[in-house]
Motif scaffolding. Sequence first.
Motif, PDB file in Angstrom:
ATOM      1  N   GLN A   1      -6.968   4.762  -0.260  1.00 38.60           N
ATOM      2  CA  GLN A   1      -6.127   3.559  -0.211  1.00 38.60           C
ATOM      3  C   GLN A   1      -5.721   3.197  -1.626  1.00 38.60           C
ATOM      4  O   GLN A   1      -6.572   3.027  -2.506  1.00 38.60           O
ATOM      5  N   ILE A   2      -4.422   3.086  -1.866  1.00 32.51           N
ATOM      6  CA  ILE A   2      -3.875   2.794  -3.194  1.00 32.51           C
ATOM      7  C   ILE A   2      -2.787   1.733  -3.036  1.00 32.51           C
ATOM      8  O   ILE A   2      -1.923   1.851  -2.165  1.00 32.51           O
ATOM      9  N   THR A   3      -2.845   0.724  -3.898  1.00 33.48           N
ATOM     10  CA  THR A   3      -1.899  -0.383  -3.819  1.00 33.48           C
ATOM     11  C   THR A   3      -1.005  -0.406  -5.051  1.00 33.48           C
ATOM     12  O   THR A   3      -1.476  -0.242  -6.185  1.00 33.48           O
ATOM     13  N   GLU A   4       0.282  -0.605  -4.816  1.00 37.33           N
ATOM     14  CA  GLU A   4       1.258  -0.786  -5.891  1.00 37.33           C
ATOM     15  C   GLU A   4       1.633  -2.258  -5.948  1.00 37.33           C
ATOM     16  O   GLU A   4       1.778  -2.907  -4.913  1.00 37.33           O
ATOM     17  N   PHE A   5       1.746  -2.802  -7.175  1.00 33.48           N
ATOM     18  CA  PHE A   5       2.160  -4.197  -7.261  1.00 33.48           C
ATOM     19  C   PHE A   5       3.112  -4.410  -8.423  1.00 33.48           C
ATOM     20  O   PHE A   5       3.094  -3.681  -9.413  1.00 33.48           O
ATOM     21  N   LEU A   6       3.970  -5.433  -8.267  1.00 29.67           N
ATOM     22  CA  LEU A   6       4.949  -5.799  -9.274  1.00 29.67           C
ATOM     23  C   LEU A   6       4.491  -7.071  -9.965  1.00 29.67           C
ATOM     24  O   LEU A   6       4.246  -8.087  -9.317  1.00 29.67           O
ATOM     25  N   MET A   7       4.356  -7.001 -11.299  1.00 30.66           N
ATOM     26  CA  MET A   7       3.937  -8.161 -12.083  1.00 30.66           C
ATOM     27  C   MET A   7       4.766  -8.225 -13.352  1.00 30.66           C
ATOM     28  O   MET A   7       5.166  -7.207 -13.895  1.00 30.66           O
ATOM     29  N   ARG A   8       4.995  -9.445 -13.850  1.00 31.27           N
ATOM     30  CA  ARG A   8       5.606  -9.629 -15.155  1.00 31.27           C
ATOM     31  C   ARG A   8       4.575 -10.183 -16.126  1.00 31.27           C
ATOM     32  O   ARG A   8       3.541 -10.725 -15.715  1.00 31.27           O
ATOM     33  N   SER A   9       4.873 -10.078 -17.401  1.00 33.77           N
ATOM     34  CA  SER A   9       3.882 -10.377 -18.429  1.00 33.77           C
ATOM     35  C   SER A   9       3.549 -11.857 -18.546  1.00 33.77           C
ATOM     36  O   SER A   9       2.518 -12.202 -19.131  1.00 33.77           O
ATOM     37  N   HIS A  10       4.391 -12.732 -18.002  1.00 29.77           N
ATOM     38  CA  HIS A  10       4.159 -14.170 -18.158  1.00 29.77           C
ATOM     39  C   HIS A  10       4.040 -14.880 -16.808  1.00 29.77           C
ATOM     40  O   HIS A  10       4.395 -16.051 -16.678  1.00 29.77           O
ATOM     41  N   TRP A  11       3.516 -14.172 -15.830  1.00 35.83           N
ATOM     42  CA  TRP A  11       3.258 -14.761 -14.517  1.00 35.83           C
ATOM     43  C   TRP A  11       1.788 -15.129 -14.390  1.00 35.83           C
ATOM     44  O   TRP A  11       0.912 -14.470 -14.960  1.00 35.83           O
ATOM     45  N   PHE A  12       1.523 -16.177 -13.626  1.00 39.42           N
ATOM     46  CA  PHE A  12       0.158 -16.627 -13.352  1.00 39.42           C
ATOM     47  C   PHE A  12      -0.576 -16.925 -14.669  1.00 39.42           C
ATOM     48  O   PHE A  12       0.062 -17.244 -15.678  1.00 39.42           O
TER      49      PHE A  12
ATOM     50  N   GLN B   1       0.845  -1.184   0.000  1.00 39.74           N
ATOM     51  CA  GLN B   1       0.000   0.000   0.000  1.00 39.74           C
ATOM     52  C   GLN B   1       0.883   1.238   0.000  1.00 39.74           C
ATOM     53  O   GLN B   1       1.713   1.422   0.889  1.00 39.74           O
ATOM     54  N   VAL B   2       0.728   2.069  -1.022  1.00 37.73           N
ATOM     55  CA  VAL B   2       1.500   3.313  -1.099  1.00 37.73           C
ATOM     56  C   VAL B   2       0.708   4.480  -0.524  1.00 37.73           C
ATOM     57  O   VAL B   2       1.258   5.568  -0.316  1.00 37.73           O
ATOM     58  N   SER B   3      -0.558   4.234  -0.307  1.00 38.48           N
ATOM     59  CA  SER B   3      -1.409   5.226   0.348  1.00 38.48           C
ATOM     60  C   SER B   3      -2.435   4.453   1.157  1.00 38.48           C
ATOM     61  O   SER B   3      -3.036   3.501   0.650  1.00 38.48           O
ATOM     62  N   SER B   4      -2.593   4.793   2.439  1.00 42.71           N
ATOM     63  CA  SER B   4      -3.500   4.001   3.271  1.00 42.71           C
ATOM     64  C   SER B   4      -4.197   4.875   4.297  1.00 42.71           C
ATOM     65  O   SER B   4      -3.688   5.925   4.703  1.00 42.71           O
ATOM     66  N   PHE B   5      -5.352   4.415   4.732  1.00 46.87           N
ATOM     67  CA  PHE B   5      -6.104   5.125   5.769  1.00 46.87           C
ATOM     68  C   PHE B   5      -5.361   5.079   7.091  1.00 46.87           C
ATOM     69  O   PHE B   5      -5.422   6.021   7.891  1.00 46.87           O
ATOM     70  N   GLN B   6      -4.634   3.985   7.341  1.00 50.43           N
ATOM     71  CA  GLN B   6      -3.888   3.860   8.585  1.00 50.43           C
ATOM     72  C   GLN B   6      -2.814   4.942   8.717  1.00 50.43           C
ATOM     73  O   GLN B   6      -2.466   5.362   9.823  1.00 50.43           O
TER      74      GLN B   6
END
Length: 221
Positions: A32-43, A21-26
């Motif tokens: 609330q904003i979430t950052e995530f790392l993904m690659r093109s051939h995952w999952f 979370q790069v921005s949170s109510f806490q």
Amino acid sequence: MLIDLSFPIQPHWRYGFKSKQVSSFQNGDAWQITEFLMRSHWFSHIDFPRHTGLEYPDSEAFSLEAYNGKASVINVNREQIANYGITTADLQLASNGRKLEKILLIRSDWGLETSWETKEFWSNSPYLTDDAIYWILDQQPTAVGFDFPQDYSIRLLQERPVSPEEQKTHTILLRNNILLIEYLTNFHSIKGDSCEFFCLPLNLKHVDGCPVRVVVRNNED
């Protein structure tokens, strides 16, 4: 009713997926904003030919119609499916001479036997033999989906890098513009031997692949 054929995106030993979370109510933020790392051939994901070489087309060469629409299920499940090499004869028997749709779903039910979260799912998977891959090529589908790691050499990725030439579905099918939709699940929930297939990657430009959410609707629904 829609049936989800996608793996959940979550921490997994095979992937370096991370989120925070790069921005949170806490922290007193307004959103609330979430950052995530993904690659093109995952999952669960779709492969475009560019994945295998610069001379092959990327995502911009293919319309949504190439990987959405009517799909035929080819059920090759058997009592001993672990480490089984699926052959042309298996595919012919399972297709039973019927007219196949433009999208093919190769069903093994391997995920019912072994969880995709285990290393055994990847190292003991059934796989397509070269002759089976050429049989699929002869059918000229626009896309093929699998509920198992379809190339034998995928298991070797736990030990070393693997080239496109070692993953024959990628050289024989993908380089002939037959798209691969990999690491799907729940094919056993599809009733009958065909369905309406929906595969939606993000609208990223000029990519070699992309995670997808794949759902189907049974024909009788």
